[in-house]
Structure formats: structure tokens, C-alpha cells
Motif scaffolding. Structure first.
Motif, mmCIF file in Angstrom:
data_model
loop_
_atom_site.group_PDB
_atom_site.id
_atom_site.type_symbol
_atom_site.label_atom_id
_atom_site.label_comp_id
_atom_site.label_asym_id
_atom_site.label_seq_id
_atom_site.Cartn_x
_atom_site.Cartn_y
_atom_site.Cartn_z
ATOM 1 N N ASN A 183 0.832 -1.189 0.000
ATOM 2 C CA ASN A 183 0.000 0.000 0.000
ATOM 3 C C ASN A 183 0.883 1.262 0.000
ATOM 4 O O ASN A 183 1.804 1.381 0.810
ATOM 5 N N LYS A 204 -7.514 2.198 3.593
ATOM 6 C CA LYS A 204 -8.602 1.250 3.319
ATOM 7 C C LYS A 204 -8.921 1.190 1.832
ATOM 8 O O LYS A 204 -9.067 0.104 1.249
ATOM 9 N N ASN A 207 -6.110 -0.639 0.004
ATOM 10 C CA ASN A 207 -6.179 -2.077 0.262
ATOM 11 C C ASN A 207 -7.260 -2.734 -0.583
ATOM 12 O O ASN A 207 -7.073 -3.808 -1.169
ATOM 13 N N GLU A 208 -8.394 -2.085 -0.639
ATOM 14 C CA GLU A 208 -9.546 -2.652 -1.367
ATOM 15 C C GLU A 208 -9.291 -2.721 -2.865
ATOM 16 O O GLU A 208 -9.575 -3.741 -3.501
ATOM 17 N N GLU A 211 -6.591 -5.427 -3.704
ATOM 18 C CA GLU A 211 -7.117 -6.797 -3.610
ATOM 19 C C GLU A 211 -8.111 -7.088 -4.727
ATOM 20 O O GLU A 211 -8.093 -8.177 -5.323
ATOM 21 N N LYS A 217 -3.716 -9.439 -0.898
ATOM 22 C CA LYS A 217 -3.882 -8.537 0.232
ATOM 23 C C LYS A 217 -2.545 -7.887 0.566
ATOM 24 O O LYS A 217 -1.515 -8.560 0.599
ATOM 25 N N SER A 218 -2.588 -6.600 0.823
ATOM 26 C CA SER A 218 -1.361 -5.897 1.202
ATOM 27 C C SER A 218 -1.035 -6.164 2.664
ATOM 28 O O SER A 218 -1.927 -6.196 3.512
ATOM 29 N N LYS A 219 0.245 -6.321 2.923
ATOM 30 C CA LYS A 219 0.722 -6.556 4.281
ATOM 31 C C LYS A 219 1.512 -5.363 4.806
ATOM 32 O O LYS A 219 1.640 -5.172 6.019
ATOM 33 N N GLN A 239 -5.055 -1.062 10.324
ATOM 34 C CA GLN A 239 -5.502 -1.633 9.056
ATOM 35 C C GLN A 239 -4.701 -2.888 8.695
ATOM 36 O O GLN A 239 -4.674 -3.308 7.547
ATOM 37 N N LEU A 241 -1.450 -3.345 8.659
ATOM 38 C CA LEU A 241 -0.316 -3.047 7.796
ATOM 39 C C LEU A 241 0.902 -2.668 8.637
ATOM 40 O O LEU A 241 0.777 -1.906 9.599
#
Length: 321
Positions: A183, A204, A207-208, A211, A217-219, A239, A241
């Protein structure tokens, strides 16, 4: 009375058997044969124990450093004495090539620490990672991805959410190349200047969209321009992250020569370094030589997640770099 006589009879038979030259000779032979075997096993075991004392390295706990903030833990390793002994006992002699190692885990892990930015990996780990922040520079991405594929290197690309929305095919190309995506906010905001609510919204939304576009999914979160507010790491953690900064900056956005970028990276990189770059023309031109020099210095190259993991890069075990 009969039981007493029977017991006495059995005792006499046992005494006669023990005093028999055949039986006593057999017993003595067993004693004689067993002594060198036991002695041999003891010596072998002691040699393995001695090797373990020299080769064992303790695991390192994750910690908060005054300068580098969050530092991940690093697995230790030790000789598995019993397994090594079992492997060598058939030969009955010590063979260092047959030592069996096992990794040992730290007691404190990164997840146990309070939220804090990560500027580098563990300095005991001979590994580095490329962190590529992407909000522009589309024309240079294919060349960079081609070089990474040619040299079998995985990197971490931090994508601006708005960019992903505009160029979904490029985002998928990055993921299809086996790279990690993270992200980079949605609209490249200054995290030190926006409200907490705006910061959360930026994370948010990104991330959405990442994905939805890539299936990943971002870590990790890389703040735009490296700008950190007092609570940025805590907001990112809310979040799910981790906050990623860098150790070595290519400063490629200033468009220096590829030679300048190459020199900056290869002279400043050390164990655990996170190397910041962007998709620029000089970076694309320097990337392959950069990879070759870093590998030549013994560094393994991988993603941010691989760099920050506790997994050991273990020359003793013959790991290939």
C-alpha cells in the motif's frame, strides 16, 4: 516344604550354570566386547557436543532500536546432537558433513512489538530487498520487470491506489511476475498532515482496490515521500499493515545517471538493507548491474516479507544465494 525344596534346587542349578566355563566365558566375552563399543559411542557423542558448542548461534529477539525503530528477530541455529549421533553411529566416527542442524526461534517476535516503522531487516541476515514505490513511471515498469525476471529476483512494489485504478493491467503484471504488492496510500497524501480519519480512508481504499484488482492482500504500507506523522505506524497497524521506510535511497526521482544510482546502492547496502527506488529511466538502466553486484557481494535478494521474516539464511547448510 515342597516349595522350599524346589527353590533350593533352582538355586543350585543357577550356581552351577554361572560357574560353568562355557557360560562364564560367554559373559566375559560380552563384557569385553561391550566396553569398546560404549567407549566409542561416548567419544563420538562428546565430539558432536563439542562441535555444537562451537557452531550453535542463539536466536535474536525482535526489538525497538533507538535509531532504526522496529528490528525483526532472527532465527538461531543449533546442532541436533541426538540426530547427528544417530546419523554417524553406523560409521562409528565423527564426520562434520553429517551434522544435522535445526533452527531455533526467538522469544520476541515482530508482532509482539508496539507499532513502529521498519527501516531495515535484521543486520545478521545477509539479505536485502528492493522497495519500489509506484505512482507514475509506467513506461519503465516493463523493463524493470523483465530484468527482475531474468535475474530471478522478487521485489516489493508499493502501489498508489489511484494508480492501480487507472492502470490495473500493470498492477496485475507486477503480481504475475511473482512480486509482492503493498500500500502506498490512495492519492499520495502527506501522512504527517492529514487527519487520522483521512489517513485511514486512504489506506482502506488502497487495500480494497489492490485486492480487487490483483487478488492479493497488502501486508505493508510505504508512506508517500517517507512522511510520517506521530501516529502513522499505529494507524497503519489498525488496518493490519506494517509501516515500511528504507535504509538506502536511490534518490532516482531526481533523475541522476544510472552510474550514480549504481554507486549509491552498491556502496551503502549492508545486511538487512531496504533499497528504495521508483520506476525511472536511470533505475531501469542500472537495475541489472545493481543485482549482479549485490549478489556478487553475497546478498540474497527478496521481498520485504522475506527480508523481515525470522527465517535464517544459513551458509553452513549450503543455502544457495
Amino acid at each position: 516344604m515342597k516349595r522350599g525344596l524346589l527353590f533350593l534346587f533352582i538355586c543350585i542349578l543357577v550356581l552351577l550354570a554361572i560357574n560353568s566355563p562355557y557360560v562364564s566365558g560367554y559373559v566375559e566375552a560380552l563384557k569385553t566386547d561391550s566396553i569398546p563399543v560404549l567407549k566409542q559411542k561416548d567419544e563420538l557423542y562428546e565430539k558432536i557436543e563439542g562441535a555444537a558448542a562451537e557452531k550453535n548461534i542463539a536466536a535474536e529477539d525482535a526489538r525497538i532500536d533507538k535509531i532504526w525503530k522496529a528490528i525483526p528477530g532472527y532465527n538461531g541455529y543449533e546442532v541436533d546432537i541426538d540426530a547427528s549421533y544417530k546419523k554417524m553411529k553406523k560409521q562409528g566416527k565423527y564426520d562434520p558433513s553429517k551434522l544435522i542442524f535445526r533452527e531455533t526461534r526467538p522469544k520476541v517476535h515482530l508482532k509482539d512489538l508496539p507499532p513502529a516503522p521498519l527501516y531495515r531487516g535484521n543486520s545478521s541476515k545477509p539479505m536485502v530487498a528492493f522497495a519500489v514505490n509506484v505512482a507514475w513511471g509506467n513506461e519503465y515498469l516493463p523493463d524493470m520487470l523483465a530484468v527482475l525476471k531474468k535475474r530471478n529476483v522478487s521485489a516489493s512494489f508499493f502501489l498508489e491506489g489511484n494508480w492501480v485504478k487507472k492502470y490495473p493491467e500493470l498492477a496485475r503484471m507486477i503480481v504475475d511476475g511473482g512480486h509482492e504488492v503493498g500500500n502506498h496510500s490512495y492519492s499520495h497524501v502527506d501522512m504527517a498532515k492529514v487527519t487520522k480519519e483521512r489517513a485511514i480512508e486512504e489506506l482502506k481504499k488502497t487495500n480494497e482496490v489492490i485486492e480487487a484488482t490483483t487478488g492479493k492482500k497488502s501486508k505493508w504500507f510505504a508512506p508517500p515521500s517517507g512522511s510520517l506523522g506521530t501516529n502513522t505506524a499505529e494507524i497503519a497497524a489498525s488496518q493490519k499493515l506494517g509501516t515500511i521506510m528504507w535504509t538506502v535511497d536511490t534518490i532516482d526521482w531526481q533523475k541522476p545517471s544510472s552510474e550514480t544510482i549504481l554507486n549509491r546502492v552498491t556502496t551503502k547496502t549492508a545486511n538487512g538493507s531496504i533499497i528504495l527506488m521508483h520506476p525511472t529511466e536511470p533505475t531501469a538502466a542500472a537495475l541489472e548491474r545493481m543485482i549482479l553486484v549485490l549478489k556478487g557481494k553475497g546478498f540474497k535478494l527478496g521481498t520485504i516479507s522475506e527480508l523481515l521474516s525470522e527465517e535464517r539464511i544459513h551458509p553452513v547448510l549450503g543455502e544457495k544465494r
